[in-house]
Design a protein around this motif. Structure first.
Motif, short mmCIF file in Angstrom:
data_model
loop_
_atom_site.label_atom_id
_atom_site.label_comp_id
_atom_site.label_asym_id
_atom_site.label_seq_id
_atom_site.Cartn_x
_atom_site.Cartn_y
_atom_site.Cartn_z
N LYS A 281 0.84 -1.21 0.00
CA LYS A 281 0.00 0.00 0.00
C LYS A 281 0.87 1.25 0.00
CE LYS A 281 -4.05 -2.13 2.10
NZ LYS A 281 -4.72 -2.46 3.37
N ARG A 282 1.97 1.21 0.75
CA ARG A 282 2.90 2.34 0.76
C ARG A 282 3.55 2.52 -0.60
NH1 ARG A 282 7.62 0.59 3.05
NH2 ARG A 282 8.72 1.05 1.11
N LEU A 283 3.98 1.41 -1.22
CA LEU A 283 4.62 1.47 -2.54
C LEU A 283 3.64 1.98 -3.60
CD1 LEU A 283 6.64 -1.88 -2.47
CD2 LEU A 283 7.59 0.43 -2.39
N ILE A 284 2.38 1.59 -3.48
CA ILE A 284 1.36 2.06 -4.42
C ILE A 284 1.18 3.57 -4.30
CG2 ILE A 284 -1.14 2.01 -4.92
CD1 ILE A 284 -1.01 -1.05 -4.27
N GLU A 285 1.16 4.06 -3.08
CA GLU A 285 1.02 5.50 -2.84
C GLU A 285 2.24 6.25 -3.40
OE1 GLU A 285 -0.44 9.10 -1.86
OE2 GLU A 285 -1.53 7.20 -1.89
N GLU A 286 3.43 5.68 -3.21
CA GLU A 286 4.67 6.31 -3.70
C GLU A 286 4.76 6.32 -5.22
OE1 GLU A 286 7.40 5.07 0.20
OE2 GLU A 286 7.76 4.11 -1.75
N ASN A 287 4.07 5.38 -5.87
CA ASN A 287 4.16 5.24 -7.34
C ASN A 287 2.78 5.38 -7.99
OD1 ASN A 287 7.13 4.14 -7.83
ND2 ASN A 287 6.34 3.09 -6.03
N LYS A 288 1.90 6.15 -7.36
CA LYS A 288 0.49 6.15 -7.79
C LYS A 288 0.30 6.64 -9.23
CE LYS A 288 -0.49 10.47 -5.30
NZ LYS A 288 -1.25 11.03 -4.17
N ASP A 289 1.08 7.65 -9.66
CA ASP A 289 0.90 8.17 -11.02
C ASP A 289 1.29 7.13 -12.07
OD1 ASP A 289 0.01 10.52 -9.94
OD2 ASP A 289 1.90 11.60 -10.18
N GLN A 290 2.44 6.50 -11.86
CA GLN A 290 2.90 5.48 -12.81
C GLN A 290 1.97 4.28 -12.82
OE1 GLN A 290 7.09 4.83 -12.63
NE2 GLN A 290 7.10 3.28 -14.22
N LEU A 291 1.48 3.88 -11.66
CA LEU A 291 0.58 2.73 -11.58
C LEU A 291 -0.78 3.04 -12.20
CD1 LEU A 291 1.49 1.40 -8.01
CD2 LEU A 291 1.91 0.24 -10.19
N ALA A 292 -1.25 4.28 -12.05
CA ALA A 292 -2.51 4.68 -12.68
C ALA A 292 -2.38 4.61 -14.20
CB ALA A 292 -2.90 6.08 -12.24
N ALA A 293 -1.21 5.04 -14.72
CA ALA A 293 -0.97 5.00 -16.16
C ALA A 293 -0.90 3.55 -16.66
CB ALA A 293 0.33 5.73 -16.49
N ILE A 294 -0.28 2.69 -15.85
CA ILE A 294 -0.19 1.27 -16.20
C ILE A 294 -1.57 0.64 -16.27
CG2 ILE A 294 0.48 -1.00 -15.22
CD1 ILE A 294 3.14 0.35 -14.35
N LYS A 295 -2.42 0.95 -15.29
CA LYS A 295 -3.78 0.40 -15.27
C LYS A 295 -4.57 0.87 -16.48
CE LYS A 295 -7.00 -1.10 -11.81
NZ LYS A 295 -7.34 -1.10 -10.40
N LYS A 296 -4.39 2.13 -16.85
CA LYS A 296 -5.08 2.68 -18.03
C LYS A 296 -4.63 1.95 -19.30
CE LYS A 296 -6.06 7.15 -20.24
NZ LYS A 296 -5.38 7.09 -21.54
N ARG A 297 -3.31 1.76 -19.43
CA ARG A 297 -2.79 1.06 -20.61
C ARG A 297 -3.27 -0.39 -20.65
NH1 ARG A 297 1.90 4.42 -19.79
NH2 ARG A 297 2.96 2.87 -18.50
N MET A 298 -3.34 -1.03 -19.48
CA MET A 298 -3.84 -2.41 -19.42
C MET A 298 -5.25 -2.50 -20.01
SD MET A 298 -2.77 -3.97 -15.67
CE MET A 298 -4.38 -4.70 -15.45
N GLY A 299 -6.09 -1.54 -19.64
CA GLY A 299 -7.47 -1.51 -20.14
C GLY A 299 -7.50 -1.30 -21.64
N GLU A 300 -6.63 -0.42 -22.14
CA GLU A 300 -6.59 -0.13 -23.58
C GLU A 300 -6.12 -1.33 -24.39
OE1 GLU A 300 -5.75 4.67 -22.98
OE2 GLU A 300 -4.08 3.31 -23.48
N VAL A 301 -5.11 -2.04 -23.87
CA VAL A 301 -4.60 -3.25 -24.56
C VAL A 301 -5.70 -4.31 -24.60
CG1 VAL A 301 -2.97 -5.18 -24.39
CG2 VAL A 301 -2.16 -2.85 -24.04
N LEU A 302 -6.41 -4.48 -23.49
CA LEU A 302 -7.49 -5.48 -23.44
C LEU A 302 -8.60 -5.14 -24.43
CD1 LEU A 302 -8.44 -8.06 -22.05
CD2 LEU A 302 -9.54 -6.64 -20.30
N GLU A 303 -8.94 -3.85 -24.51
CA GLU A 303 -9.98 -3.42 -25.48
C GLU A 303 -9.52 -3.71 -26.91
OE1 GLU A 303 -13.18 -2.15 -25.15
OE2 GLU A 303 -12.81 -2.93 -23.13
N ALA A 304 -8.25 -3.39 -27.21
CA ALA A 304 -7.71 -3.64 -28.56
C ALA A 304 -7.68 -5.13 -28.86
CB ALA A 304 -6.31 -3.06 -28.66
N ALA A 305 -7.38 -5.94 -27.83
CA ALA A 305 -7.34 -7.40 -28.01
C ALA A 305 -8.72 -7.94 -28.33
CB ALA A 305 -6.80 -8.06 -26.73
N LYS A 306 -9.72 -7.45 -27.61
CA LYS A 306 -11.09 -7.94 -27.81
C LYS A 306 -11.65 -7.51 -29.16
CE LYS A 306 -12.33 -8.44 -22.94
NZ LYS A 306 -13.06 -7.89 -21.78
N ALA A 307 -11.11 -6.42 -29.71
CA ALA A 307 -11.56 -5.94 -31.02
C ALA A 307 -10.85 -6.64 -32.17
CB ALA A 307 -11.34 -4.43 -31.11
#
Length: 309
Positions: A281-307
Motif C-alpha cells: 500500500k505504501r509502494l502504491i502511494e509512492e508510485n500512484k501516477d505510474q501505476l494509474a498509467a499502467i492500469k489505463k494502458r492495461m485496459g486499452e490493450v485489453l480493449e484492442a485485443a477484444k476488437a
C-alpha cells in the motif's frame, strides 16, 4: 507473453479446432479458493492482468502473428492461449509466495506440481522450423536445445541469439519478427508488468525482516524442529523437498505436510500477508501516477485485443 510450444500445420481441422471451447478446469483462480491463502489478494495484483485477461490478449496476439506469418507464405498453428495454463494467475504467485500453502495439493504432489500445470513452460520454438522461428521472432533458431529448466531469456546458455535474415519471400522481416509486430499493434508495454513485478519483489524482501514476520518465522522453524525438521524458513524447506528428486517423493510429501501444518499452527502466512500488504500500500502511494498509467494502458490493450478478429 509466451504462447508455449508450437507446431506447424496446414490441416483442414485447424479452424474447427480453433472454434472448440478451451477447457478452463485447470485455469488458476484470480483469488485462491483453497488452502492457507484462500481469499487473499495483495494490493499490487490490481495492477497485473488476471489470467483470463492475459488469455484474451494472448489470443489476439496469436491471431495477428498467424496472419503476419501467412504474409510470408508460412502456415503455422501456434498453440491456443489458455490450453496450457500456468499454476498461478499472475506474477505475484500468491499460492507459493510464502512457500507451500495448500495441504490437499501437498498431500498429492509434495513440493511439485501436476504435470498439466508445467506445460506452459515449454519453449515457443520447439515445433517450428528455422525459417518460421526467424519470421516469428526476428532471430535465428538455436542450433541446440537448452537443457530442461533453462529459461529462454538465458540466451540459450550464454549464446546470444543471432539476428534473423533481413527478408523472406521478398518481404522484409518486421523488427522483432511477427511477435514484435503483433505487440506493437496492440500497444503492449512489457515494461509495465516488469515494473509491477519489481515492486512486488521489493515488498516481499522489505516485509521479510519486519518484526511480526521474523517472530512468525521463528515460531514456524521451532515447530518444524519439534517434528524433527531443520529449516530457517519455508524456502529452505522447499529446497530440501526438491533435493532428492522432483519434489513429489514420499519424503518430500511428508516434509511438505509438516511445513503446511506448522504454517497453520503459527499463522505464518496470515502474519506475512498482512505485513506485506501494508508495504505494498505504501509502494502504491509512492508510485500512484505510474501505476494509474499502467492500469489505463492495461485496459486499452485489453480493449484492442477484444476488437481483434
Amino acid at each position: 507473453m509466451s504462447l508455449g510450444a508450437c507446431s506447424s500445420s496446414g490441416s483442414a481441422s485447424d479452424s474447427a479446432k480453433d472454434k472448440a471451447p478451451i477447457d478452463r478446469t485447470n485455469w488458476p483462480a484470480e483469488v485462491p479458493t483453497s488452502g492457507l491463502v484462500k481469499g487473499l489478494e495483495l494490493p499490487l495484483e490490481a495492477y497485473l492482468p488476471s489470467y483470463a485477461d492475459q488469455v484474451a490478449v494472448d489470443t489476439a496476439l496469436r491471431t495477428l502473428q498467424m496472419r503476419c506469418m501467412s504474409e510470408y507464405g508460412l502456415t503455422v498453428d501456434l498453440p491456443r492461449p489458455g490450453a496450457n495454463p500456468p499454476p498461478h494467475s499472475n506474477a505475484v504467485s500468491i499460492e507459493r509466495r510464502y512457500g507451500l500453502s495448500d495441504r490437499a495439493q501437498a498431500q498429492k504432489y509434495g513440493y511439485g506440481l501436476p504435470k498439466e500445470l508445467t506445460r506452459s513452460l515449454e519453449s515457443v520454438e520447439e515445433g517450428l522450423s528455422g525459417i518460421e522461428v526467424e519470421v516469428l521472432t526476428g532471430r535465428k533458431k538455436p542450433e541446440f536445445a537448452p537443457p530442461k529448466g533453462a529459461k529462454v531469456s538465458d540466451g540459450h546458455f550464454g549464446r546470444v541469439p543471432e539476428p534473423a535474415r533481413a527478408e523472406h519471400n521478398g518481404k522484409k522481416l518486421h523488427e522483432g519478427g511477427c511477435a514484435g509486430w503483433s505487440k506493437r499493434r496492440l500497444k503492449v508495454n512489457e515494461e509495465d508488468a516488469g515494473f509491477v513485478s519489481g515492486l512486488a519483489s521489493t515488498s516481499l524482501s522489505e516485509s521479510r525482516p519486519l518484526k511480526p514476520v521474523e517472530k512468525a518465522l521463528k515460531s514456524w522453524s521451532a515447530c518444524m524442529k519439534d517434528k524433527g525438521r531443520k529449516a530457517a524458513d519455508p524456502y529452505r524447506a522447499m529446497e530440501q523437498g526438491y533435493a532428492d528428486g522432483d519434489g513429489t517423493t514420499k519424503n518430500a510429501i511428508e516434509l511438505a505436510l509438516d511445513d503446511i501444518d506448522c504454517k497453520e499452527q503459527t499463522r505464518l502466512i496470515e502474519v506475512w500477508f498482512k505485513e506485506e500488504s501494508a508495504v505494498q500500500k505504501r509502494l502504491i502511494e509512492e508510485n500512484k501516477d505510474q501505476l494509474a498509467a499502467i492500469k489505463k494502458r492495461m485496459g486499452e490493450v485489453l480493449e484492442a485485443a477484444k476488437a481483434t478478429k
